[in-house]
Structures are given as structure tokens and as C-alpha cells.
Design an enzyme around this catalytic site. Structure first.
Site, PDB file in Angstrom:
ATOM      1  N   TYR A 386       0.841  -1.205   0.000  1.00 39.85           N
ATOM      2  CA  TYR A 386       0.000   0.000   0.000  1.00 39.85           C
ATOM      3  C   TYR A 386       0.871   1.248   0.000  1.00 39.85           C
ATOM      4  O   TYR A 386       0.642   2.192  -0.732  1.00 39.85           O
ATOM      5  CB  TYR A 386      -0.871   0.045   1.264  1.00 39.85           C
ATOM      6  CG  TYR A 386      -1.992  -0.965   1.335  1.00 39.85           C
ATOM      7  CD1 TYR A 386      -3.088  -0.885   0.478  1.00 39.85           C
ATOM      8  CD2 TYR A 386      -1.985  -1.963   2.298  1.00 39.85           C
ATOM      9  CE1 TYR A 386      -4.138  -1.796   0.583  1.00 39.85           C
ATOM     10  CE2 TYR A 386      -3.029  -2.872   2.401  1.00 39.85           C
ATOM     11  CZ  TYR A 386      -4.105  -2.784   1.544  1.00 39.85           C
ATOM     12  OH  TYR A 386      -5.144  -3.672   1.646  1.00 39.85           O
ATOM     13  N   PHE A 389       2.375   2.216  -3.379  1.00 37.85           N
ATOM     14  CA  PHE A 389       1.419   2.775  -4.335  1.00 37.85           C
ATOM     15  C   PHE A 389       0.920   4.153  -3.895  1.00 37.85           C
ATOM     16  O   PHE A 389       0.623   5.007  -4.728  1.00 37.85           O
ATOM     17  CB  PHE A 389       0.243   1.812  -4.546  1.00 37.85           C
ATOM     18  CG  PHE A 389       0.620   0.614  -5.367  1.00 37.85           C
ATOM     19  CD1 PHE A 389       1.109   0.777  -6.660  1.00 37.85           C
ATOM     20  CD2 PHE A 389       0.518  -0.671  -4.857  1.00 37.85           C
ATOM     21  CE1 PHE A 389       1.474  -0.323  -7.425  1.00 37.85           C
ATOM     22  CE2 PHE A 389       0.874  -1.769  -5.616  1.00 37.85           C
ATOM     23  CZ  PHE A 389       1.355  -1.600  -6.904  1.00 37.85           C
ATOM     24  N   LYS A 395      -1.210  10.010  -9.507  1.00 35.16           N
ATOM     25  CA  LYS A 395      -2.459   9.253  -9.610  1.00 35.16           C
ATOM     26  C   LYS A 395      -3.536   9.853  -8.702  1.00 35.16           C
ATOM     27  O   LYS A 395      -4.677  10.070  -9.134  1.00 35.16           O
ATOM     28  CB  LYS A 395      -2.219   7.791  -9.227  1.00 35.16           C
ATOM     29  CG  LYS A 395      -3.479   6.943  -9.309  1.00 35.16           C
ATOM     30  CD  LYS A 395      -3.195   5.475  -9.054  1.00 35.16           C
ATOM     31  CE  LYS A 395      -2.937   5.198  -7.584  1.00 35.16           C
ATOM     32  NZ  LYS A 395      -2.904   3.768  -7.267  1.00 35.16           N
ATOM     33  N   TYR A 396      -3.179  10.153  -7.469  1.00 32.33           N
ATOM     34  CA  TYR A 396      -4.190  10.656  -6.529  1.00 32.33           C
ATOM     35  C   TYR A 396      -4.597  12.079  -6.861  1.00 32.33           C
ATOM     36  O   TYR A 396      -5.716  12.504  -6.576  1.00 32.33           O
ATOM     37  CB  TYR A 396      -3.714  10.469  -5.089  1.00 32.33           C
ATOM     38  CG  TYR A 396      -3.649   8.995  -4.764  1.00 32.33           C
ATOM     39  CD1 TYR A 396      -4.811   8.240  -4.719  1.00 32.33           C
ATOM     40  CD2 TYR A 396      -2.433   8.339  -4.604  1.00 32.33           C
ATOM     41  CE1 TYR A 396      -4.777   6.880  -4.498  1.00 32.33           C
ATOM     42  CE2 TYR A 396      -2.383   6.975  -4.384  1.00 32.33           C
ATOM     43  CZ  TYR A 396      -3.555   6.250  -4.327  1.00 32.33           C
ATOM     44  OH  TYR A 396      -3.529   4.891  -4.123  1.00 32.33           O
ATOM     45  N   GLU A 470     -13.577  -1.517   2.980  1.00 37.62           N
ATOM     46  CA  GLU A 470     -12.313  -2.233   2.784  1.00 37.62           C
ATOM     47  C   GLU A 470     -12.418  -3.616   3.399  1.00 37.62           C
ATOM     48  O   GLU A 470     -12.831  -3.757   4.535  1.00 37.62           O
ATOM     49  CB  GLU A 470     -11.160  -1.438   3.412  1.00 37.62           C
ATOM     50  CG  GLU A 470      -9.814  -2.148   3.408  1.00 37.62           C
ATOM     51  CD  GLU A 470      -9.378  -2.631   2.028  1.00 37.62           C
ATOM     52  OE1 GLU A 470      -9.467  -1.848   1.059  1.00 37.62           O
ATOM     53  OE2 GLU A 470      -8.992  -3.820   1.912  1.00 37.62           O
ATOM     54  N   ASP A 498     -16.399  -6.870   2.723  1.00 37.60           N
ATOM     55  CA  ASP A 498     -16.183  -7.102   1.298  1.00 37.60           C
ATOM     56  C   ASP A 498     -17.307  -6.391   0.552  1.00 37.60           C
ATOM     57  O   ASP A 498     -18.484  -6.610   0.831  1.00 37.60           O
ATOM     58  CB  ASP A 498     -16.216  -8.617   1.047  1.00 37.60           C
ATOM     59  CG  ASP A 498     -15.819  -8.956  -0.384  1.00 37.60           C
ATOM     60  OD1 ASP A 498     -16.288  -8.267  -1.312  1.00 37.60           O
ATOM     61  OD2 ASP A 498     -15.037  -9.906  -0.557  1.00 37.60           O
ATOM     62  N   MET A 499     -16.965  -5.547  -0.398  1.00 39.38           N
ATOM     63  CA  MET A 499     -17.986  -4.749  -1.087  1.00 39.38           C
ATOM     64  C   MET A 499     -19.040  -5.615  -1.755  1.00 39.38           C
ATOM     65  O   MET A 499     -20.143  -5.175  -2.020  1.00 39.38           O
ATOM     66  CB  MET A 499     -17.325  -3.820  -2.111  1.00 39.38           C
ATOM     67  CG  MET A 499     -16.753  -4.521  -3.325  1.00 39.38           C
ATOM     68  SD  MET A 499     -16.036  -3.359  -4.513  1.00 39.38           S
ATOM     69  CE  MET A 499     -14.368  -3.187  -3.909  1.00 39.38           C
ATOM     70  N   GLU A 514     -10.277   2.230  -7.171  1.00 39.20           N
ATOM     71  CA  GLU A 514      -9.042   2.068  -7.966  1.00 39.20           C
ATOM     72  C   GLU A 514      -8.735   0.574  -8.019  1.00 39.20           C
ATOM     73  O   GLU A 514      -7.916   0.064  -7.286  1.00 39.20           O
ATOM     74  CB  GLU A 514      -7.865   2.871  -7.391  1.00 39.20           C
ATOM     75  CG  GLU A 514      -7.605   2.700  -5.915  1.00 39.20           C
ATOM     76  CD  GLU A 514      -6.238   3.294  -5.515  1.00 39.20           C
ATOM     77  OE1 GLU A 514      -5.369   3.470  -6.386  1.00 39.20           O
ATOM     78  OE2 GLU A 514      -6.051   3.557  -4.315  1.00 39.20           O
ATOM     79  N   GLU A 523      -7.603  -6.915 -13.133  1.00 39.75           N
ATOM     80  CA  GLU A 523      -7.739  -7.199 -11.692  1.00 39.75           C
ATOM     81  C   GLU A 523      -9.224  -7.223 -11.294  1.00 39.75           C
ATOM     82  O   GLU A 523      -9.559  -7.051 -10.122  1.00 39.75           O
ATOM     83  CB  GLU A 523      -6.908  -6.201 -10.863  1.00 39.75           C
ATOM     84  CG  GLU A 523      -5.407  -6.440 -11.060  1.00 39.75           C
ATOM     85  CD  GLU A 523      -4.511  -5.549 -10.197  1.00 39.75           C
ATOM     86  OE1 GLU A 523      -5.036  -4.896  -9.283  1.00 39.75           O
ATOM     87  OE2 GLU A 523      -3.293  -5.520 -10.452  1.00 39.75           O
TER      88      GLU A 523
END
Lengths: 714, 714
Positions: A386, A389, A395-396, A470, A498-499, A514, A523
Site C-alpha cells: 500500500y 502505491f 495518480k491521486y 475495505e 467485502d464490497m 481504484e 484485476e
């Protein structure tokens, strides 16, 4: 003495020089070392040496192939890495004369055996005498390669070969264009200054001449792409087109052989290279390829320098008024060596190359290194992953911009609407003011998208209620810490779930994620977002809105070799994440699959099938296909594009390297022949996978049938 | 701050300290860093933390197992390598109470997951609550190990366990002897200074106590010798015998847990260790094992140093008049920390260790590194390989001595004989004076034995005619060079031939060879010399005259793991050349096969079969057998011995490392149970190979049947 101090060009900083036969390798190394060169390319035997004739053994005793005075002698291994052996040029393993052939094979074997015995790192092999018709040469090399562990073969490959009718494996589908005729032999010693100032020819070869790549390909294909076999490109005064030269980026080029005869002379009499040659050397340095100067000095240079300039590397170089180097003032004997001005010119070219950025330097160790893609849906990431990244500020910043624009658009739309049209999400909050925007981050990790969203809201003057969803319970602890230190505890609700299984208490106006891989959908962003879009209010926004994958056919000897090293089918049927470096794209990229969110199809089908045809310019010449490079472009929101697709790559963004789909067997692609590939994205209840196959120039096997070797788990 | 600058002890120079629960890992690392320690062992959660009870998911959302204030929090990976996690000690995965068991398993999984998420390099696991009866503990650890890539488990293993009847896998065949009773618990904080000055007990454990090794073995055997599972040895005030402790040399010991309570107090009140403990630490440092100080300071030390001594490492240490360290004078806050004197004492022990010799330092990188034996008969060696071996001055000095003595003995014998008895070789030379001694070097390589023989002849005042027989044509060039530079061209005849096929023009008085492998006969010296002895005149001398191989049963977790990593049978059936370092011999070596030259048997049979039984002292305790270490002793001539057999190893000779015969499955060897091995040397027309099998304590499979995995080609 290195050409320059930079380390990001690997071994390119060491330059070599071809020398005449020597009995005393250490003294020769030292003499040329004073002149600047780091290694010598030296004949292994006297030119007059011939192998002993095969005789009936007398008392079981055979004559030794070498006498002390016939061969390069190195007493200690400490010299071995400063000497590259040079195999005799008279050897003709494919001569029609059986006697010559036999003697040549014996000589080649003896010399290779001697070089291996001395522990040399490499030998330079002469160019095939009959290019494209040297099966016996390849056979001897291939057999010897099997017993070697570290000594490399550098096969001399003239970029352009003189003469005779080329024998290619497939006829090109369109005639080759080649406006200029120019032949180069390996042993030019004459002075040809100023001959090559003209424009680049548009074809790889001249009429009647043969593309050197074809000669190289025949030998290395027979040797089954052995990793110790590389090419030493012999450069002539006239170069093939840049597009044609680009093919060598994906090949195992180990050295550039640079005859003194290709140098031109500047006003002051110093050797310099034409622009095209300068570009070729710059590209070679960048790939870590070493330069070897061959031939005798053919520029006589006065030893008086007018101006001393200090280069970027901090070294004083004598230059003329036009800024071109003239030569050092003479302070040691090597500096008066006739080859010294050539070495100095290499220094000049090496040191003036652009300094690479910090990010590219950090990525150096990842170049052409195979990584299996992450499976973040199945596995929990480590904190360090984490962290890495999260450092991708670019990116952010793009995400922040996307959320900002979405908030602005929502605000503008809401202002334009009558109260009856207000979206449900903005009015249905029983526990807060109705002007809250509900934003859900699905796959929040340690919280960087929460942070980007909060920053966007502050800029837009909007109030957010954020749900940070998350599934990794360990990552949650970091979000807790962030909320406390930022004072966001009331604005952000942490959901440890878990979504795919969570029940949201209210609909979201904006859904941020993301979940993209190097190939966009690889992914399983489509599957995850299809599951999560039930949280979204009607008319709600998904960030990202859509993404498209891109493909291009590629040459990469390095990646092919590394995949092959696993010695199994599985690794040839796995796509890899790779920072592509030494590679050549046979044709520009083309788009493949697109996904959009929210997806209102009923039913939703995320399987895909695509055929892509890549046309090729016949003037570039033939090439070899090792696999396909993949990229993606993503529209986060409106005009906010996030891309690793080379033509539109988001500047300084490093979260994704390209993806590479390998092929089990390399495919020879004739000049001008198009490449066609079939790609499937397959879905089953518990996994998603790709299958792929080449169908032109020739049909090959479908890879990864039924996801047998690689799949992403749902 | 490292304990000392030497690098040959690997990570042992980093010392750790166990600390109480901390929310701020970086600050704690820094505080103890000032005190000297390089890493901390810190609890992963508060002691009061318990895992969330399993509940029915509400809206798919599960409670996160940790809150920010409950757990060790590390914001950045840069701290991860300075923190080792400590798993809660209350966890009882094998409790008879199902509720306790369930909660313990959940807690263990959560904490291991958190540690892995943080990217820690290791976690310390509590000792099993029911030593030898913790199958469920091992199951959870083993399952977790499968998903780890780098985080290591350090299982706490008290060297001696208190109490209850030991449950061992096999009953020892003889009763254990254990004169002293002493139990150690993991959390001693009391002061027990000066308690352990007595002699070492003769058994591994005290009556009623259990050998900690048994508890360790149960867990790691269940975990199938996983390489990320290591032992952290908890040291008590009384130690097992040195022989018992020696077993740990072959085990993956990662740390020594050293409670402050085991320190005694010197006259000045400073903490010091008893002699046995000092020896244990010295041995641990030597194996690269790190020390972790646990418990609170229990020595109050005055901060005034009397004398400042400078250690070998160049650092000033405050010492008393007796030379023992007192503590630094206070110059930074860490130096007044109550644990500082313990760290200083570790420095003292580390720095006073003997400096290792140049040769041992060069061999450091070869320690426990598997090499497949050379096949010089089949393959030609590289020049560099010859060069390396030629540097072994000791070996060639021994050869010189052997040739010298043989020449002297020949001279004496000839003087005593009547002219009619003169050996044929001395009289049959038609091309030279009759006082020449004919010496043949078979396998001359680049000529070092020729040089040694010429030196011996000069010392003995003898004249030699040397035949240097060598089958590698490349090596011959080096001999030519030597003859020229030494002026020996008339004395030495170079024969470029395979000794098995050459016809000698005259018989030899002395035949010199160096064809021995690490196991004596394993590079086919017997077969080569049987072939070459036809050159020898009647009564001629072979140097070497005879050689014998030796075997010993060995523990080596490292070698077992490395062989297993190949994931095939072949590598388990191959003997390796290894510089054995982290290994334990379960019993002293015993001789196996002997060969003598010249061999006058008719017919000659070089096949062999041997059974060796290794008795074991029951007081040492049980151990695990991973394979057999092999060595050789060789009589060159008369009393000139060349040996790598540990009891007689030729000083400073480095040409041979020991050989290691692995076993497919580790074998548990109960205390006192003898080990029995069968070994065959098998010969066929084209190859020679070994087969081996354990027959006690239990019979196992015969390895390398028919030479299917490993053989040496003739």
C-alpha cells in the site's frame, strides 16, 4: 577508464577496442587502458595458425592444438574480464569444399575451447561468410553453447550485408524499398570520412544487399534463442532507417562494432560521427550496449587544444570553438595514442546524454523483470505494498481532480433542476443535512482515495459523507489513524467488509474505486464495480467511468528467455507485469476491450472477444514476435484521463507497468506481413482469465485454454 | 549500534531487546537504539486485547479485529526491519477447553496476520504451553506459513522445560542421566545472580524436566521443516551439557533469548555471565545467531567508570581493574539506560572473540552452500579452476615432501642393493644417463605437481625425467610456458593424452597424481590409477599410496532445506561438496572404504560395500538426521599424510570441502539410539556411483538405485 560516471546505463560505460594479435594480454590491456579503453577484443590465435591435422594417435598421444607462441596467453584469471576473444575471420564452416569445412569446424572448436578455458566473458564471432546460408556454423555454435555456463558469444552482424540474393524464410508480401546502395565489409581500414551525411534510406537494406537481421535470425533461431548468443552490430557508413534499427531494441545486442572508417572529420581534423550514428550510439548506451572501436586510427589530430570545457560529469575535455571535443592535453602517454580521439569522442557522446529523472532511476531495477500480477481480490496486501502505491502523487491528484469535477457538475446540475428532480441520495439522509454528498470508496486500502476525495470536497466547497469500504481488516487500522490525525472521524464511516457482501445504509452519489490492473480489467474491476453499483443512486457517478485496454505485438528476447527458463507450459501462459525496456513494438498499439460504469446492460456480460490486425511497414524489414505488450487508458471523469498507454501516458505516474502476454514459440514475421491476434476474456462463476492466439502471419496455438495456467479468482 | 564491526558473523552483530507494549514503534526503536540495541521485540497487541467474538455479519460488515489503540502501529515500512513482533503469551491453542482453544486460534491468526501486514521480518512465538503436546499450535502455524513469503517465525524454545512426563516419539534405549534439577519459566524477572557457577550436567535435562529440543522437534516436524520456522532459544540459569547444546548447531536457531535474570554480578556490581553462558554466546555469534535481551534490568550499576580500556574494535569501554566492562561514561541519555550494562557486556563478549584467519574469511561465502562435485574426467576444467587450486600451497608442499622422501628412500635402497638388483627403470633409459629417476605426473593440469616434483628433486639432489601427462589440450599451453620460464624444457616431456590410452616409452619409478575428491575415491582416482599403474616399474612407487573415506551422521537443517528446494528426487540422491558450517555430527566419524596403489589384486575390484554403526551417548538427547558428512585421509608416501578428516586435517589446506550425502526424509534419532548406515560403491563399464541407506534407528529407502540420479562417468 569509464566513459562517464552514470550507472543507469549498465555496462555501456565500458568501451572496448579491437587490437592485433598479442602474446602479452596484460601489457596490451594496460596500454589501451591508458588510452581510455576498459577492455580489448583480441584474436585468440595468430592469423597464420591452423588446427593440427587429424592423425592416427601415436602411443595414444595427440598433438596439442596450440603452442605457447601461437595463442593469446593469459596467466591469471584477473585479466580474463578485460579481454574479449576474437575468433579467426578465415573460418568458413559452410564452405562447399569439404576440406575447408572440416578445417574450419576444427579451428572454431579449438578456439572456442581455448577461450572457455581462459574463462573469458565473451568471444566475438565473425559474421557468417554466407549470410542466411550457414547452417553448419550455427550447428557448431549451438553444440558448444550447451557446454558453456557463462562465456557469451557475440556474433558479428553487419547491419547491412553486401550482395547476393537474400535467402529469407518467407517471401515478403510487398517488395522492399531501398533507395541507396552501400555495402560494408567487416575489415574496412581505409579512410571514408564525410561519406555518410545524407538522409536515412527508407528501407532496411539497399538493392542487392541483404538485411543483416535476417542473417542474425537464421543463426539464433537454429540455436533456439540461446541466452549466451548475442549480436555485435557492425556499423557501416550508411545506416538503415531508424524504424528498421528499432527492431534491434528487442534483440540481445551485446556490442556495437564501430570502425574508425565510419567517423567523419570536423573542421579541426578531429573524428566525429554523423547525426544518425550519434543517435544510434545514444540509443545503444541507453540499452546498456557497449561500444567497441575497430580498425586503425585514420585521423591525424594535432595535440594542441584551444579551449577546455568541463562536461556535466565534471571532467575537463578539450574542445574547439564549436564545442566539439578535440582531445585532452597530453598528460600521460596513453593520451597521445592515435585512437585516443575516438575514445574521447565516445566520452563526449556518453556524457551529453540527458540525465534521467528520479522516477526512472528508481525503476531501473525493474526493467524487463517479470512480475506476476497482484490478486488483491484474493490476497490481502501488505502495508508496504500500500505504502509504495500511495507514493504515486500523480495518480491521486488525478482522482482528486475527477472527484472535484464530479462535485462541481453535480452542484451545477442540482442548481439547474427544480426541487422535484433532486436526486434521492441528497434528500434521503435522515441523520444529516441534506446538502451532504454521499461518496463511497470501495477498496479503500489505507485510505488514499478518502484523502483525495476530502481534498476535492474542500476545494469544491462541498460537504461529503464518505463510506470507506475495505475487506482487509489490517488496512482499516491505518484509516482509523488517518481519520484521527486529520479530524475526519465525523465525516468518514469505516466499513470493514467485502464490497460484494455489504449492505449499504443509503445510496451513494459518487462511487470511487481504484481496481484497475495494467491491462485495465485484469484485476476484475468490471466484476467488482458491477457488484458495487447497487450502492449507487440513480444518476450517480462512477469514478472511473470507463477504461480501454490496448495491445501491440512485441520483440523481447530477454522476456522470452526469462519465461522459457521456467521450463514449463504454465509460465508461457501467464501474463506478466513488466517495466518494458529492451523491446521493440512491431506495430503501433490498437484498442481491444472497453468497460463502462455504471453498466446498465441486462444481463451484464463481462466476457469479451476481439481480433486485432497490426499492419507493418515493409520498409522496416522482418522481425520476430515474442508476445504482446498491453496497456490501458481510463476516463476517471469527464476529461480527466488516467493512462499508461504510451501515446497518452499520465506524466510521472508509476503505479502500473505494462502487461506482457508471452508466446510459447517465437514467430518469424516477414517484412511487411501483418500480425493478427485473437484475444478472449473468459468468465466463470469463480474466476476470470484470458486466452490468446496468433493467427497471422501463421496460426499458432491458443494459450491458457480454460484458464489452465493463469486465472484471477473472484 | 552494532556489537562490533566484524562481518564474518553475519547478523549476530545486531542485538535486540524485548520491550513492553508500545503504540509508537519508531520512538521506542530510537530510545532503545540510543541504549545500543539494533532492534526491538515488541508485543503486537495490548496484553488485554482479545479477538472480537465471531458474530453474524450485520449488513455484511464485520468488526475489525484491531483498534488503533490496541495494536502495535507502524506507519512506514522503514521501521519494519527494526521491529520483531511478539505474539501474546496467553494464547493456548491446545487447551482442553474448546472456548479457550477457539479464542486462542483466532487471536493467533489475527496477530500473525497483523504482523505480516506490517511487513515485519519476524515474530517471536510463545513456547508451547503443553510442550510435546501442541498439535493444534503446529497446525495453525503451518497453515499460516504457506501464505508467507518472507516473515519468519521464531518459536520460543526453553533449552530445558519444567516438569511433567516428557512425551517423546520413541522411548530412549537407555535411561537419561540428569544430576541437577532446574526449571526455567519464560518470564523470570527475579534476581538469581551467581546461581550457576557449577559444572555442566552430563545430560540434556534434569530429572522430571523435558528436553526443549523434543518440544521444538514436534512443532517443526509437523510443519515439515518449513524454512521460515526457526527457534529462539530461551536460556535459563543452568545450561544442558555442551554435547547436548551442540545439537542446536544444525538447527535453524534464529535468536538467543537472554533474560537479565541469568546474569550474575561481578565485584563491582556489573552484570556478567557464567563461563558456560559465555561459551554458548560465543558459539551463537559464530553461527550468526542474534541475541535478544529480555526482562527488566536487575543490576543497579554506579555510573562512574574507573578505567577506560580500548577494545580490539577500537571503541572505548569502561572497565574495572579486573578487565571486565563497567559501562560507558555517560555522554548520551541512552547510556544511562538501566539495560545499557547488559548491552555493553554483549559488546565485550562479541569483540573479544578470536579474529578468524584469511582463509576462513574467504570461505565464508561457501558456508553450507551446495556444490555438485566436479567431473574432471569427463569435463575439461577452466584455467581459473586450475588457478584456484594451485593456490593451495600447503597441498603442494605435502606433495613435494612425499616426492622428496620417495627419492631419498629410492636412493638409500639403491645404494644398499647390488648392481644386479637395480630396478629396471633406472637402467633402461636409452636416451639419458642411468641415474635419472623417471617420474610420471598423470593428470598434470597446468603443472603444479611437475613444479613440486622438480623442487623435491633439487632438494634431494636427484635428477628427474618427468613425463607430464594431461588430457586437456588447453592446460598444456600453461605447462609449455612454465617449462620455458623455469628452463625445464629438457627435463620434462609433455604428453597431450588421456592416461588411459597413452603408451609410455619407458617404465616409471614414481607415479604422481592428484585425482582425489572430497570422499577420496569419488573422482575415480582408483579407476584412473589402476589404468596408469601399467606405466610403473616393478617396485615403483605411487604417490598417493592409499586413501580412506570417513563418514559421520549429521544434522543440517540448511542443507536439507536447500536440497528440498529443488523439488525432485534427483537432488536428494546426489552427494554435494559443502563447506559444512551450521551442522552437528551425531557421532564421531568412522572409516569406510580404503584404496591402495599400486593395486596388485587380480582381478581388481573397486566396488565396495560397507556398514557403519555410530553409537550415541544417551546423555546428549535425541536429534534429527539429515544426511551424512564425508571426508578422506590420504597417505601420500610414508608418513606424509594429506587429510580433510577433522581429527587430522592438514593445516591451511583448502582444496577440498567435505562431502554431504543427503536423506530424502529427516530421521528422528531417539536419545542413545545408534545410527546405522549402508553404503555401496558400484561400478559399471562406463560409470561409478554410490547408493546409501539408513538401517537404524529405522530402515529407510536405498538412495540413488542404479545410479539413477548421480554417477561419475568413466
Amino acid at each position: 577508464m569509464v566513459l562517464g560516471k552514470r550507472t543507469d546505463y549498465g555496462d555501456a560505460k565500458y568501451a572496448g577496442v579491437q587490437v592485433p594479435f598479442t602474446l602479452d594480454a596484460p601489457a596490451t590491456v594496460e596500454a589501451y587502458g591508458l588510452c581510455g579503453f576498459d577492455f580489448i577484443v583480441a584474436p585468440l590465435v595468430r592469423d597464420s595458425w591452423r588446427p593440427p591435422a587429424p592423425t592416427v594417435p601415436e602411443n595414444g598421444s595427440l598433438p596439442s592444438p596450440f603452442n605457447r607462441d601461437d595463442c593469446l596467453y593469459i596467466n591469471s584469471s584477473q585479466w580474463a574480464n578485460q579481454v574479449v576473444g576474437l575468433i579467426s575471420d578465415w573460418i568458413q564452416t559452410d564452405s562447399p569444399d569439404p576440406g575447408v569445412r572440416q578445417q574450419s569446424v576444427a579451428a572454431l572448436r579449438h578456439q572456442l575451447g581455448w577461450a572457455a578455458h581462459l574463462g573469458l566473458q565473451a568471444v566475438v564471432l565473425p559474421a557468417p561468410h554466407r549470410p542466411g546460408q550457414c547452417p553448419n556454423y550455427a550447428q557448431v555454435l549451438n553444440q558448444t553453447l550447451q557446454s558453456l555456463t557463462h562465456m557469451a558469444f557475440w556474433l558479428t552482424v553487419p547491419l547491412v550485408l553486401p550482395g547476393t540474393q537474400p535467402r529469407v524464410l518467407h517471401e515478403p508480401q510487398q517488395p522492399q524499398q531501398a533507395p541507396e546502395a552501400e555495402a560494408v565489409s567487416q575489415t574496412i581500414h581505409g579512410k571514408q570520412n564525410g561519406a555518410a551525411a545524407g538522409g536515412a534510406p527508407s528501407g532496411p537494406v539497399m538493392p542487392g544487399a541483404m538485411d543483416g537481421w535476417e542473417a542474425w535470425h537464421q543463426v539464433r533461431a537454429q540455436c533456439d534463442y540461446h541466452n549466451l548468443l548475442g549480436a555485435a552490430l557492425l556499423v557501416g557508413p550508411t545506416l538503415p532507417s531508424p524504424a528498421s534499427l528499432d527492431r534491434w531494441r528487442g534483440e540481445p545486442v551485446k556490442a556495437i562494432l564501430l570502425p574508425t572508417s565510419v567517423f567523419t572529420t570536423n573542421k579541426r581534423g578531429y573524428p566525429v560521427l554523423p547525426k544518425g550514428h550519434q543517435d544510434l550510439l545514444a540509443a545503444s548506451f541507453n540499452l546498456g550496449v557497449q561500444v567497441v572501436v575497430t580498425g586503425e586510427a585514420c585521423h591525424s589530430v594535432s595535440s594542441t587544444a584551444n579551449v577546455i570545457a568541463v562536461t556535466a560529469g565534471g571532467t575537463a575535455v578539450a574542445v574547439g570553438p564549436d564545442g566539439e571535443p578535440l582531445g585532452f592535453s597530453i598528460t600521460n602517454p596513453g593520451e597521445s595514442h592515435p585512437l585516443r580521439p575516438y575514445w574521447e569522442y565516445l566520452c563526449f557522446l556518453f556524457r551529453r546524454l540527458e540525465a534521467v529523472g528520479e522516477q526512472e532511476r528508481q525503476e531501473t531495477s525493474y526493467r524487463d523483470y517479470l512480475q506476476v500480477p497482484l490478486q488483491p481480490l484474493q490476497d490481502n496486501l501488505e502495508s508496504q505494498t500500500y505504502e509504495t502505491f500511495e507514493k504515486d502523487l500523480r495518480k491521486y491528484k488525478l482522482y482528486e481532480e475527477a472527484v472535484y469535477k464530479a462535485l462541481k457538475d453535480r452542484h451545477a446540475a442540482a442548481a439547474a433542476m427544480s426541487p422535484y428532480d433532486l436526486p434521492i441520495a441528497s434528500t434521503s439522509c435522515s441523520d444529516g443535512p441534506s446538502n451532504h454528498v454521499v461518496l463511497m470508496v470501495v477498496g479503500a486500502g489505507r485510505g488514499p482515495l478518502v484523502r483525495a476525495s476530502m481534498r476535492a470536497a474542500a476545494r469544491a466547497g462541498a460537504r461529503l459523507r464518505v463510506y470507506a469500504v475495505e475487506k482487509n481488516p489490517n488496512a482499516i487500522v491505518h484509516i482509523q489513524q488517518m481519520l484521527r490525525s486529520e479530524g475526519w472521524e465525523k465525516d468518514v464511516i469505516i466499513v470493514s467488509a467485502d464490497m460484494r457482501h455489504w449492505q449499504a445504509p443509503e445510496p451513494a452519489d459518487i462511487l470511487v474505486s481504484e481496481l484497475l490492473g495494467s491491462f485495465g480489467d485484469n484485476e476484475l474491476s468490471p466484476e467488482c464495480l458491477d457488484g458495487a453499483q447497487r450502492f449507487l443512486a440513480p444518476g450517480g457517478i462512477s469514478i472511473p467511468q470507463s477504461y480501454t485496454s490496448f495491445l501491440a505485438p512485441a520483440t523481447s528476447h530477454k522476456l522470452h528467455h526469462d519465461v522459457k527458463s521456467y521450463k514449463d507450459l504454465e509460465h508461457f501462459e501467464t501474463p506478466y507485469v513488466v517495466r518494458l525496456h529492451r523491446h521493440h513494438l512491431l506495430s503501433p498499439t490498437k484498442p481491444l476491450f472497453t468497460f463502462s460504469h455504471p453498466n446498465n446492460d441486462a444481463p451484464i456480460d463481462n466476457s469479451r472477444y476481439g481480433t486485432v490486425t497490426f499492419p507493418r511497414d515493409p520498409a522496416v524489414g522482418a522481425a520476430v514476435l515474442h508476445g504482446f505488450a498491453g496497456y490501458f487508458e481510463c476516463t476517471l471523469y469527464g476529461d480527466v484521463l488516467l493512462s499508461i498507454h504510451p501515446p497518452s501516458h499520465s506524466e510521472n505516474m508509476f503505479s502500473w507497468f505494462p502487461i506482457f502476454f508471452p508466446l510459447r514459440e517465437p514467430v518469424y514475421v516477414p517484412a511487411g506481413a501483418p500480425v493478427e491476434v485473437q484475444m478472449w476474456r473468459c468468465c466463470s462463476p469463480h474466476k476470470v482469465w484470458y486466452e490468446w492466439a496468433v493467427t497471422a502471419p501463421v496460426a499458432g496455438p491458443i494459450h491458457n485454454v480454460g484458464g489452465r495456467s493463469y486465472w484471477v479468482g473472484l
